[in-house]
Design a protein around this motif. Structure first.
Motif, PDB file in Angstrom:
ATOM      1  N   GLN A 174      59.776  43.994  43.232  1.00 12.67           N
ATOM      2  CA  GLN A 174      58.735  43.025  42.918  1.00 12.67           C
ATOM      3  C   GLN A 174      58.775  42.653  41.433  1.00 12.67           C
ATOM      4  OE1 GLN A 174      56.554  41.887  45.523  1.00 12.67           O
ATOM      5  NE2 GLN A 174      58.139  42.979  46.676  1.00 12.67           N
ATOM      6  N   VAL A 175      58.680  41.369  41.160  1.00 15.08           N
ATOM      7  CA  VAL A 175      58.600  40.885  39.784  1.00 15.08           C
ATOM      8  C   VAL A 175      57.144  40.519  39.519  1.00 15.08           C
ATOM      9  CG1 VAL A 175      59.376  39.158  38.123  1.00 15.08           C
ATOM     10  CG2 VAL A 175      60.963  40.020  39.872  1.00 15.08           C
ATOM     11  N   GLY A 179      51.015  42.312  32.538  1.00 12.29           N
ATOM     12  CA  GLY A 179      49.612  42.691  32.681  1.00 12.29           C
ATOM     13  C   GLY A 179      49.241  43.101  34.089  1.00 12.29           C
ATOM     14  N   ALA A 180      50.019  42.663  35.086  1.00 17.36           N
ATOM     15  CA  ALA A 180      49.685  42.989  36.475  1.00 17.36           C
ATOM     16  C   ALA A 180      49.823  44.481  36.744  1.00 17.36           C
ATOM     17  CB  ALA A 180      50.573  42.188  37.428  1.00 17.36           C
ATOM     18  N   GLU A 181      50.850  45.086  36.166  1.00 14.32           N
ATOM     19  CA  GLU A 181      51.090  46.509  36.386  1.00 14.32           C
ATOM     20  C   GLU A 181      49.906  47.354  35.925  1.00 14.32           C
ATOM     21  OE1 GLU A 181      53.057  49.854  37.684  1.00 14.32           O
ATOM     22  OE2 GLU A 181      53.748  47.783  37.914  1.00 14.32           O
ATOM     23  N   ASP A 182      49.233  46.907  34.873  1.00 13.46           N
ATOM     24  CA  ASP A 182      48.075  47.659  34.368  1.00 13.46           C
ATOM     25  C   ASP A 182      46.978  47.758  35.425  1.00 13.46           C
ATOM     26  OD1 ASP A 182      49.370  47.917  31.949  1.00 13.46           O
ATOM     27  OD2 ASP A 182      48.378  46.176  31.049  1.00 13.46           O
ATOM     28  N   TYR A 183      46.789  46.692  36.183  1.00 14.36           N
ATOM     29  CA  TYR A 183      45.764  46.717  37.233  1.00 14.36           C
ATOM     30  C   TYR A 183      46.174  47.651  38.366  1.00 14.36           C
ATOM     31  CZ  TYR A 183      43.632  42.792  34.806  1.00 14.36           C
ATOM     32  OH  TYR A 183      43.025  42.000  33.850  1.00 14.36           O
ATOM     33  N   LEU A 184      47.456  47.661  38.700  1.00 14.36           N
ATOM     34  CA  LEU A 184      47.927  48.580  39.734  1.00 14.36           C
ATOM     35  C   LEU A 184      47.747  50.029  39.302  1.00 14.36           C
ATOM     36  CD1 LEU A 184      51.249  46.943  40.994  1.00 14.36           C
ATOM     37  CD2 LEU A 184      49.087  47.122  42.228  1.00 14.36           C
ATOM     38  N   GLY A 188      45.279  50.863  41.851  1.00 13.69           N
ATOM     39  CA  GLY A 188      46.118  50.833  43.036  1.00 13.69           C
ATOM     40  C   GLY A 188      46.052  49.490  43.751  1.00 13.69           C
ATOM     41  N   LEU A 189      46.540  49.450  44.979  1.00 17.02           N
ATOM     42  CA  LEU A 189      46.525  48.208  45.748  1.00 17.02           C
ATOM     43  C   LEU A 189      45.113  47.803  46.151  1.00 17.02           C
ATOM     44  CD1 LEU A 189      49.628  48.791  48.046  1.00 17.02           C
ATOM     45  CD2 LEU A 189      49.500  47.372  45.997  1.00 17.02           C
ATOM     46  N   ALA A 190      44.210  48.774  46.178  1.00 21.49           N
ATOM     47  CA  ALA A 190      42.831  48.475  46.568  1.00 21.49           C
ATOM     48  C   ALA A 190      42.145  47.541  45.585  1.00 21.49           C
ATOM     49  CB  ALA A 190      42.032  49.772  46.695  1.00 21.49           C
ATOM     50  N   ILE A 191      42.696  47.432  44.382  1.00 20.39           N
ATOM     51  CA  ILE A 191      42.047  46.606  43.361  1.00 20.39           C
ATOM     52  C   ILE A 191      42.241  45.117  43.612  1.00 20.39           C
ATOM     53  CG2 ILE A 191      43.945  46.340  41.690  1.00 20.39           C
ATOM     54  CD1 ILE A 191      41.906  47.023  39.490  1.00 20.39           C
ATOM     55  N   LEU A 216      50.045  40.205  42.504  1.00 19.28           N
ATOM     56  CA  LEU A 216      49.468  41.424  43.072  1.00 19.28           C
ATOM     57  C   LEU A 216      49.198  41.260  44.567  1.00 19.28           C
ATOM     58  CD1 LEU A 216      47.009  42.534  40.242  1.00 19.28           C
ATOM     59  CD2 LEU A 216      49.192  43.580  40.871  1.00 19.28           C
ATOM     60  N   ALA A 217      48.720  40.089  44.962  1.00 25.26           N
ATOM     61  CA  ALA A 217      48.473  39.844  46.386  1.00 25.26           C
ATOM     62  C   ALA A 217      49.783  39.880  47.172  1.00 25.26           C
ATOM     63  CB  ALA A 217      47.772  38.505  46.573  1.00 25.26           C
ATOM     64  N   LYS A 218      50.835  39.304  46.595  1.00 23.73           N
ATOM     65  CA  LYS A 218      52.146  39.313  47.255  1.00 23.73           C
ATOM     66  C   LYS A 218      52.690  40.734  47.352  1.00 23.73           C
ATOM     67  CE  LYS A 218      56.844  37.432  46.796  1.00 23.73           C
ATOM     68  NZ  LYS A 218      57.543  38.700  46.541  1.00 23.73           N
ATOM     69  N   PHE A 219      52.543  41.498  46.282  1.00 28.80           N
ATOM     70  CA  PHE A 219      53.019  42.877  46.277  1.00 28.80           C
ATOM     71  C   PHE A 219      52.329  43.686  47.373  1.00 28.80           C
ATOM     72  CE2 PHE A 219      53.456  46.912  43.427  1.00 28.80           C
ATOM     73  CZ  PHE A 219      54.385  47.424  44.307  1.00 28.80           C
ATOM     74  N   ARG A 220      51.018  43.550  47.458  1.00 27.52           N
ATOM     75  CA  ARG A 220      50.288  44.290  48.487  1.00 27.52           C
ATOM     76  C   ARG A 220      50.745  43.879  49.885  1.00 27.52           C
ATOM     77  NH1 ARG A 220      43.858  43.868  49.657  1.00 27.52           N
ATOM     78  NH2 ARG A 220      44.536  41.751  50.155  1.00 27.52           N
TER      79      ARG A 220
END
Length: 236
Positions: A174-175, A179-184, A188-191, A216-220
């Protein structure tokens, strides 16, 4: 009879806990047993029963597994009391000892078991995967392998030769927007469903905020697709 799914890989850093989080999203409300040196699934709060593994690999090998068996007693009690579909996140360097013990006691537990092995193209993970599948074959009714292409795809000929009859799925690398990684990491994915678009834009600006939310939505979604066969087995 309850169904219990073990997510495992002896080598760390393969994305196993991320895929456990995807399972938790796919099977809402499923209890989770976390067996690891440290508690990581904090965002899942009271869904998680955490069992700390204190015995290191050296101690396990030195005592012929006795150091690990003593720590697994509480885990066995938790497994035997499961009444709902349950996810077990098995930490690195723990699966072999746990599965060896389960081969002896699984028939005594009123549950049906499956394993989900996460593998990357790193040599350590590739070496351990067929071992874990072989160790679990006698006491599981289903086995799954997720090829996490975190560092690139695995040779398909190797996969064909080593998945040993397990159901195979994959998760592409996943690319993510900066800043997205910080939310994960923090939630986690629940966020993903809890992100506030207005606050994201205030912090990052409109363009980056939109990309963060979409990434993040695509990753989940992709992670949940990778775990779908295992999740479907779990809920029966």
């Amino acid at each position: 009879m309850s169904r219990i799914l073990f997510s495992c890989q002896e080598k760390g850093g393969v994305g196993k806990t991320t895929l456990v989080r995807a399972l938790a999203e796919a099977v809402e409300g499923a209890p989770i047993i976390e067996i690891d040196a440290s508690h990581r699934l904090l965002e899942l709060e009271n869904r998680v029963s955490f069992f700390q593994m204190r015995a290191d690999r050296e101690a396990i090998e030195r005592t012929g597994g006795r150091a690990a068996r003593a720590e697994f007693d509480a885990v066995l009690d938790e497994l035997s009391s499961a009444t709902l579909p349950t996810i077990v996140d098995v930490g690195a360097n723990t699966s072999v000892s746990l599965f060896t013990m389960l081969a002896d006691v699984a028939p005594e537990l009123a549950a049906e078991f499956a394993v989900c092995v996460v593998v990357t193209n790193e040599p350590g993970a590739m070496v351990e995967t067929p071992k874990l599948l072989a160790l679990s074959k006698s006491w599981t009714s289903a086995r799954f392998v997720i090829e996490n292409r975190l560092h690139g795809p695995i040779d398909p000929f190797w996969l064909h030769a080593n998945v040993n009859g397990a159901t195979l799925t994959s998760l592409d690398a996943q690319v993510l927007e900066d800043g997205a990684e910080d939310y994960l990491q923090s939630g986690g994915l629940a966020i993903v469903d809890r992100l506030n678009p207005k606050k994201l834009r205030e912090v990052h600006g409109i363009g980056p905020a939109i990309r963060i939310q979409r990434d993040l939505a695509k990753f989940r979604l992709e992670a949940m697709r990778a775990v779908r066969p295992a999740a479907e087995w779990l809920v029966g």
